[in-house]
Design a protein around this motif. Structure first.
Motif, PDB file in Angstrom:
ATOM      1  N   ASP A 143       0.867  -1.175   0.000  1.00 28.61           N
ATOM      2  CA  ASP A 143       0.000   0.000   0.000  1.00 28.61           C
ATOM      3  C   ASP A 143       0.903   1.223   0.000  1.00 28.61           C
ATOM      4  OD1 ASP A 143      -2.128  -1.746   0.177  1.00 28.61           O
ATOM      5  OD2 ASP A 143      -2.186  -1.651   2.360  1.00 28.61           O
ATOM      6  N   ALA A 144       1.016   1.856  -1.158  1.00 28.76           N
ATOM      7  CA  ALA A 144       1.906   3.017  -1.301  1.00 28.76           C
ATOM      8  C   ALA A 144       1.101   4.214  -1.777  1.00 28.76           C
ATOM      9  CB  ALA A 144       3.012   2.696  -2.305  1.00 28.76           C
ATOM     10  N   PHE A 145       1.577   5.398  -1.402  1.00 29.06           N
ATOM     11  CA  PHE A 145       0.964   6.621  -1.897  1.00 29.06           C
ATOM     12  C   PHE A 145       1.225   6.760  -3.397  1.00 29.06           C
ATOM     13  CE2 PHE A 145       1.876   7.724   2.597  1.00 29.06           C
ATOM     14  CZ  PHE A 145       0.573   7.938   2.998  1.00 29.06           C
ATOM     15  N   ILE A 146       0.359   7.493  -4.082  1.00 27.56           N
ATOM     16  CA  ILE A 146       0.522   7.721  -5.523  1.00 27.56           C
ATOM     17  C   ILE A 146       1.861   8.390  -5.815  1.00 27.56           C
ATOM     18  CG2 ILE A 146      -0.348   9.290  -7.299  1.00 27.56           C
ATOM     19  CD1 ILE A 146      -2.592   7.594  -7.388  1.00 27.56           C
ATOM     20  N   SER A 147       2.344   9.223  -4.900  1.00 20.85           N
ATOM     21  CA  SER A 147       3.607   9.936  -5.116  1.00 20.85           C
ATOM     22  C   SER A 147       4.833   9.030  -4.954  1.00 20.85           C
ATOM     23  CB  SER A 147       3.717  11.107  -4.133  1.00 20.85           C
ATOM     24  OG  SER A 147       3.688  10.629  -2.806  1.00 20.85           O
ATOM     25  N   GLN A 148       4.636   7.842  -4.417  1.00 19.01           N
ATOM     26  CA  GLN A 148       5.745   6.918  -4.205  1.00 19.01           C
ATOM     27  C   GLN A 148       5.892   5.962  -5.384  1.00 19.01           C
ATOM     28  OE1 GLN A 148       4.191   5.418  -0.433  1.00 19.01           O
ATOM     29  NE2 GLN A 148       5.976   6.303   0.596  1.00 19.01           N
ATOM     30  N   LYS A 149       7.110   5.491  -5.599  1.00 17.47           N
ATOM     31  CA  LYS A 149       7.382   4.508  -6.638  1.00 17.47           C
ATOM     32  C   LYS A 149       7.865   3.224  -5.980  1.00 17.47           C
ATOM     33  CE  LYS A 149       8.698   7.771 -10.188  1.00 17.47           C
ATOM     34  NZ  LYS A 149       8.240   7.559 -11.492  1.00 17.47           N
ATOM     35  N   VAL A 150       7.465   2.110  -6.551  1.00 18.02           N
ATOM     36  CA  VAL A 150       7.954   0.819  -6.103  1.00 18.02           C
ATOM     37  C   VAL A 150       8.921   0.331  -7.173  1.00 18.02           C
ATOM     38  CG1 VAL A 150       7.363  -1.566  -5.559  1.00 18.02           C
ATOM     39  CG2 VAL A 150       5.850   0.286  -4.839  1.00 18.02           C
ATOM     40  N   ARG A 151      10.137   0.025  -6.771  1.00 19.81           N
ATOM     41  CA  ARG A 151      11.147  -0.422  -7.723  1.00 19.81           C
ATOM     42  C   ARG A 151      11.650  -1.788  -7.298  1.00 19.81           C
ATOM     43  NH1 ARG A 151      15.728   2.064 -10.658  1.00 19.81           N
ATOM     44  NH2 ARG A 151      16.031   0.465 -12.237  1.00 19.81           N
ATOM     45  N   VAL A 152      11.664  -2.721  -8.245  1.00 18.85           N
ATOM     46  CA  VAL A 152      12.193  -4.048  -7.976  1.00 18.85           C
ATOM     47  C   VAL A 152      13.579  -4.125  -8.610  1.00 18.85           C
ATOM     48  CG1 VAL A 152      11.865  -6.528  -8.260  1.00 18.85           C
ATOM     49  CG2 VAL A 152       9.868  -5.043  -7.971  1.00 18.85           C
ATOM     50  N   LEU A 153      14.561  -4.451  -7.796  1.00 17.39           N
ATOM     51  CA  LEU A 153      15.927  -4.629  -8.277  1.00 17.39           C
ATOM     52  C   LEU A 153      16.191  -6.119  -8.449  1.00 17.39           C
ATOM     53  CD1 LEU A 153      17.777  -2.118  -5.895  1.00 17.39           C
ATOM     54  CD2 LEU A 153      16.809  -1.680  -8.153  1.00 17.39           C
ATOM     55  N   TRP A 154      16.845  -6.462  -9.540  1.00 16.50           N
ATOM     56  CA  TRP A 154      17.136  -7.865  -9.863  1.00 16.50           C
ATOM     57  C   TRP A 154      18.647  -8.068  -9.931  1.00 16.50           C
ATOM     58  CZ3 TRP A 154      13.228 -11.039  -9.404  1.00 16.50           C
ATOM     59  CH2 TRP A 154      11.932 -10.538  -9.571  1.00 16.50           C
ATOM     60  N   ASN A 155      19.104  -9.145  -9.371  1.00 18.40           N
ATOM     61  CA  ASN A 155      20.526  -9.457  -9.371  1.00 18.40           C
ATOM     62  C   ASN A 155      21.102  -9.453 -10.788  1.00 18.40           C
ATOM     63  OD1 ASN A 155      22.930 -10.176  -7.970  1.00 18.40           O
ATOM     64  ND2 ASN A 155      22.685 -12.251  -8.760  1.00 18.40           N
ATOM     65  N   ARG A 157      20.327  -7.721 -13.312  1.00 13.86           N
ATOM     66  CA  ARG A 157      20.411  -6.381 -13.894  1.00 13.86           C
ATOM     67  C   ARG A 157      21.049  -5.359 -12.953  1.00 13.86           C
ATOM     68  NH1 ARG A 157      16.537  -2.802 -17.251  1.00 13.86           N
ATOM     69  NH2 ARG A 157      16.978  -0.771 -16.358  1.00 13.86           N
ATOM     70  N   ASP A 158      20.700  -5.446 -11.672  1.00 13.98           N
ATOM     71  CA  ASP A 158      21.066  -4.412 -10.715  1.00 13.98           C
ATOM     72  C   ASP A 158      22.116  -4.861  -9.688  1.00 13.98           C
ATOM     73  OD1 ASP A 158      18.964  -2.617 -11.755  1.00 13.98           O
ATOM     74  OD2 ASP A 158      17.628  -4.103 -10.872  1.00 13.98           O
ATOM     75  N   GLY A 159      22.491  -6.139  -9.716  1.00  9.35           N
ATOM     76  CA  GLY A 159      23.500  -6.631  -8.782  1.00  9.35           C
ATOM     77  C   GLY A 159      22.974  -7.104  -7.451  1.00  9.35           C
ATOM     78  N   LYS A 160      21.658  -6.956  -7.208  1.00 10.62           N
ATOM     79  CA  LYS A 160      21.062  -7.458  -5.969  1.00 10.62           C
ATOM     80  C   LYS A 160      19.559  -7.595  -6.163  1.00 10.62           C
ATOM     81  CE  LYS A 160      20.894  -2.853  -3.933  1.00 10.62           C
ATOM     82  NZ  LYS A 160      21.234  -2.037  -2.771  1.00 10.62           N
ATOM     83  N   ASP A 161      18.983  -8.460  -5.344  1.00 12.12           N
ATOM     84  CA  ASP A 161      17.531  -8.640  -5.328  1.00 12.12           C
ATOM     85  C   ASP A 161      16.964  -7.810  -4.192  1.00 12.12           C
ATOM     86  OD1 ASP A 161      17.590 -10.471  -7.413  1.00 12.12           O
ATOM     87  OD2 ASP A 161      17.704 -12.201  -6.091  1.00 12.12           O
ATOM     88  N   GLU A 162      16.046  -6.896  -4.550  1.00 15.83           N
ATOM     89  CA  GLU A 162      15.505  -6.031  -3.517  1.00 15.83           C
ATOM     90  C   GLU A 162      14.268  -5.308  -4.066  1.00 15.83           C
ATOM     91  OE1 GLU A 162      17.602  -3.143  -0.298  1.00 15.83           O
ATOM     92  OE2 GLU A 162      18.062  -2.696  -2.386  1.00 15.83           O
ATOM     93  N   VAL A 163      13.316  -5.064  -3.179  1.00 15.99           N
ATOM     94  CA  VAL A 163      12.159  -4.233  -3.505  1.00 15.99           C
ATOM     95  C   VAL A 163      12.274  -2.997  -2.645  1.00 15.99           C
ATOM     96  CG1 VAL A 163       9.644  -4.053  -3.513  1.00 15.99           C
ATOM     97  CG2 VAL A 163      10.733  -6.249  -4.045  1.00 15.99           C
ATOM     98  N   ILE A 164      12.232  -1.821  -3.297  1.00 10.86           N
ATOM     99  CA  ILE A 164      12.372  -0.572  -2.549  1.00 10.86           C
ATOM    100  C   ILE A 164      11.215   0.359  -2.857  1.00 10.86           C
ATOM    101  CG2 ILE A 164      14.872  -0.675  -2.284  1.00 10.86           C
ATOM    102  CD1 ILE A 164      15.169   1.178  -4.646  1.00 10.86           C
ATOM    103  N   LEU A 165      10.884   1.150  -1.874  1.00  9.76           N
ATOM    104  CA  LEU A 165       9.840   2.165  -1.993  1.00  9.76           C
ATOM    105  C   LEU A 165      10.543   3.518  -2.021  1.00  9.76           C
ATOM    106  CD1 LEU A 165       6.737   2.463  -2.006  1.00  9.76           C
ATOM    107  CD2 LEU A 165       6.850   2.703   0.471  1.00  9.76           C
ATOM    108  N   ILE A 166      10.303   4.279  -3.095  1.00  7.53           N
ATOM    109  CA  ILE A 166      10.984   5.548  -3.292  1.00  7.53           C
ATOM    110  C   ILE A 166       9.973   6.685  -3.133  1.00  7.53           C
ATOM    111  CG2 ILE A 166      12.322   6.951  -4.903  1.00  7.53           C
ATOM    112  CD1 ILE A 166      13.048   4.288  -6.316  1.00  7.53           C
ATOM    113  N   ASP A 167      10.298   7.676  -2.296  1.00 10.25           N
ATOM    114  CA  ASP A 167       9.434   8.842  -2.112  1.00 10.25           C
ATOM    115  C   ASP A 167       9.712   9.876  -3.182  1.00 10.25           C
ATOM    116  OD1 ASP A 167       7.836   8.198   0.143  1.00 10.25           O
ATOM    117  OD2 ASP A 167       9.617   8.404   1.397  1.00 10.25           O
TER     118      ASP A 167
END
Length: 167
Positions: A143-155, A157-167
């Protein structure tokens, strides 16, 4: 992330058994990392099974294709099988407004008319939908605000597996 992918694969196996009539299609550009892992995990869990797997680019099917000021660069579509009368599982990393999935449904019809279509997403942003599209399989709901972005990082492509929420 590995536990979530494993759980999603077990849910797919429960509903599709040996995948004789089921195909997996990952959405370009970022859904292919999840779909590739789903495909590889299923092959490990079902030794000897053949599971058709393709990648679909929706660039020219987007409803904002001609309206954007940025140049849309297409990715590769790689579907070397017919989806006619098959059960299709569309796979993407994040479900947000639903517009990407609507575009994917249009693009997919160039490869045949499926018997059914299911949607698998790693992340569901459930309060942001603009179209009546819901996932059949979800890794996590955020559940994220419209102003926030959810970014999925993949090993891969990005060197690590991670889901981050960006304001």
């Amino acid at each position: 992330m590995a536990i979530t992918i494993d759980r999603l694969c077990h849910q797919l196996i429960e509903n599709h058994l040996q995948f004789e009539q089921t195909v997996l299609i990952g959405l370009q550009p970022r859904g292919i990392y999840l779909s590739g892992r789903i495909h590889q995990t299923l092959l490990k869990l079902l030794p000897g099974a053949h599971i058709d797997y393709g990648k679909l680019d929706i660039t020219f099917y987007r409803d904002d294709f001609n309206q954007s000021k940025t140049l849309h660069v297409p990715n590769e579509t790689s579907i070397n099988f017919s989806i006619e009368n098959k059960k299709v599982v569309l796979i993407d990393d994040v479900l947000y407004t639903g517009r990407t999935i609507r575009s994917a449904l249009d693009a997919m019809l160039d490869f045949g008319r499926p018997a059914s279509v299911e949607l698998l997403t790693l992340i569901d942003r459930r309060f942001s939908r603009q179209l009546p599209i819901q996932p059949d399989y979800t890794g996590r709901t955020i559940d994220a605000f419209i102003s926030q972005k959810v970014r999925v990082l993949w090993n891969e492509r990005d060197g690590k597996d991670e889901v981050i929420l960006i304001d």
